[in-house]
Design an enzyme around this catalytic site. Sequence first.
Site, short mmCIF file in Angstrom:
data_model
loop_
_atom_site.label_atom_id
_atom_site.label_comp_id
_atom_site.label_asym_id
_atom_site.label_seq_id
_atom_site.Cartn_x
_atom_site.Cartn_y
_atom_site.Cartn_z
N LYS A 151 0.86 -1.19 0.00
CA LYS A 151 0.00 0.00 0.00
C LYS A 151 0.90 1.24 0.00
O LYS A 151 1.65 1.46 0.95
CB LYS A 151 -0.90 0.01 1.24
CG LYS A 151 -1.94 -1.10 1.26
CD LYS A 151 -2.78 -1.02 2.52
CE LYS A 151 -3.79 -2.16 2.59
NZ LYS A 151 -4.87 -2.02 1.60
N ASP A 164 -8.02 -3.65 10.02
CA ASP A 164 -8.40 -4.70 9.08
C ASP A 164 -8.76 -6.00 9.79
O ASP A 164 -9.01 -7.01 9.15
CB ASP A 164 -7.25 -4.94 8.09
CG ASP A 164 -7.76 -5.27 6.69
OD1 ASP A 164 -8.97 -5.15 6.45
OD2 ASP A 164 -6.96 -5.67 5.84
N ASP A 184 -2.55 -7.85 -1.82
CA ASP A 184 -3.38 -6.97 -1.00
C ASP A 184 -4.82 -7.47 -0.93
O ASP A 184 -5.68 -6.83 -0.33
CB ASP A 184 -3.33 -5.54 -1.53
CG ASP A 184 -3.76 -4.52 -0.48
OD1 ASP A 184 -3.77 -4.89 0.71
OD2 ASP A 184 -4.07 -3.38 -0.84
N ARG A 212 -9.38 -12.70 1.65
CA ARG A 212 -9.98 -13.95 1.15
C ARG A 212 -9.03 -15.12 1.34
O ARG A 212 -9.48 -16.24 1.59
CB ARG A 212 -10.38 -13.79 -0.31
CG ARG A 212 -9.23 -13.61 -1.28
CD ARG A 212 -9.65 -12.90 -2.56
NE ARG A 212 -9.98 -11.51 -2.32
CZ ARG A 212 -10.44 -10.69 -3.27
NH1 ARG A 212 -10.61 -11.14 -4.50
NH2 ARG A 212 -10.71 -9.44 -2.98
#
Length: 446
Positions: free
Chosen positions: A282, A293, A353, A357
Amino acid sequence: MEAVGLDLSVPEILFTSQLQATVPTCDGIVLVTNSINKLSGDLEQLKVPLNHYKSIDASVEQEVVLVHAPDFPGARVIFSPTGPLNRDYDDVRRFSDAAVVGIKRALKSGMVKPLLVCPPEELFKEAPLVTLLGALHALYVPLEVRETCPAKAAKVDYLGVWASSQDEGKKLVLLASALESGRTVCRDIGGSDPERMAAPKVANYVQSLFSNSVVSVLVTSDSAILKEQYPCLAAVNRCAKDVERHQARVIELHYRGEGAIDKTLMLVGKGVTYDTGGADIKAGGVMAGMHRDKCGAAAVAGLFQVLSILKPKGIQVVGAMAMVRNSVGSDCYVADELIMSRAKRRIRVGNTDAEGRMAMVDLLCNMKEMALKDYDSDHFELFTIATLTGHAVRAVGCNYSIIMDNGPAQQVKIAQQFQSAGDEVADPFEISTIRREDYDFHKGKS
């Protein structure tokens, strides 16, 4: 590992159905409503000081005011108006917003035993609960402050709340206390910095929280077991695992209510303790804030805290928190890697990133295996909870959560049920739709 010394410091809530009762002894009133004219019954006596103030300040129903009221606890009333409630875009959040403003003003005035008053509201039946939750939100003290400055662990001695009856008061206090306890757990885990709530410390916090409770906890920390059972999470963990304090944890939670089980809920929460983006780092200052997060996993823990207090019957809840740090370094996983998942499907990494998942997919597979083996297919529901903010923020902005149904959930309108429930308690959801193009995009090129 050292004990957390867990203290949620949720304010004690005391209710009264008589405004001038001697118990609880309060040092001021915080009134939340849209109009002085709605005050009736036990609350009608508040009209005298408020109308007197209104005679010299016409803005009394437009902005928060502090009114001298010598006949009431603390000789002061803070009126925090909701504003209009009948416009097309008005919803019950008007009450939580006004409660936050009112409690902050009360703290500035020196109150430490405020009495919160919200008259019954015809348009919004849950307005008293929403108002109380808004006040509690304003009274939350971050975990790091509670631990490093115990003298600042609480903003008030207790919070009084007015209720229309004894029965209503008992129900309101029980539900609000349980919900705020869960929200405190969620904030503690989700909001604390990436070192204080690195994966091992989250596990320690959760184990301390649920020790001697109706919630059982199982923590998996061995890197070899993680690699075998959760290979996609292990790929994300590969760079972080050589730093002991950053090593991944899978935290499993289980609650079983009394009586015959009518429904089983299964929850997988994304718990990325810090997201650098990995090799697809990022850049441009967007990494700041990525300690949050882990809020999906934090929400799972918070729900189990509510369950541990309310102990609902006839329901079973199974939770899994995927706690991992997406670090960047010489051993981080990279785009174009092929990884075999728990389900024996090859996954080509497209962007590191998209680690959420990866962290959740094998836990989700484990839940599916468990459900098909142990539970009646008509009586279980499976959810993932994650901070997939790229989608949500772009679609609906910063103030709303998104819920998406798969095919079976869409048939029974799960998303609509969530949206309806959220609308009642000032926790709004917008509904997003899974399309065939989403699946086409993720098909392997070969």
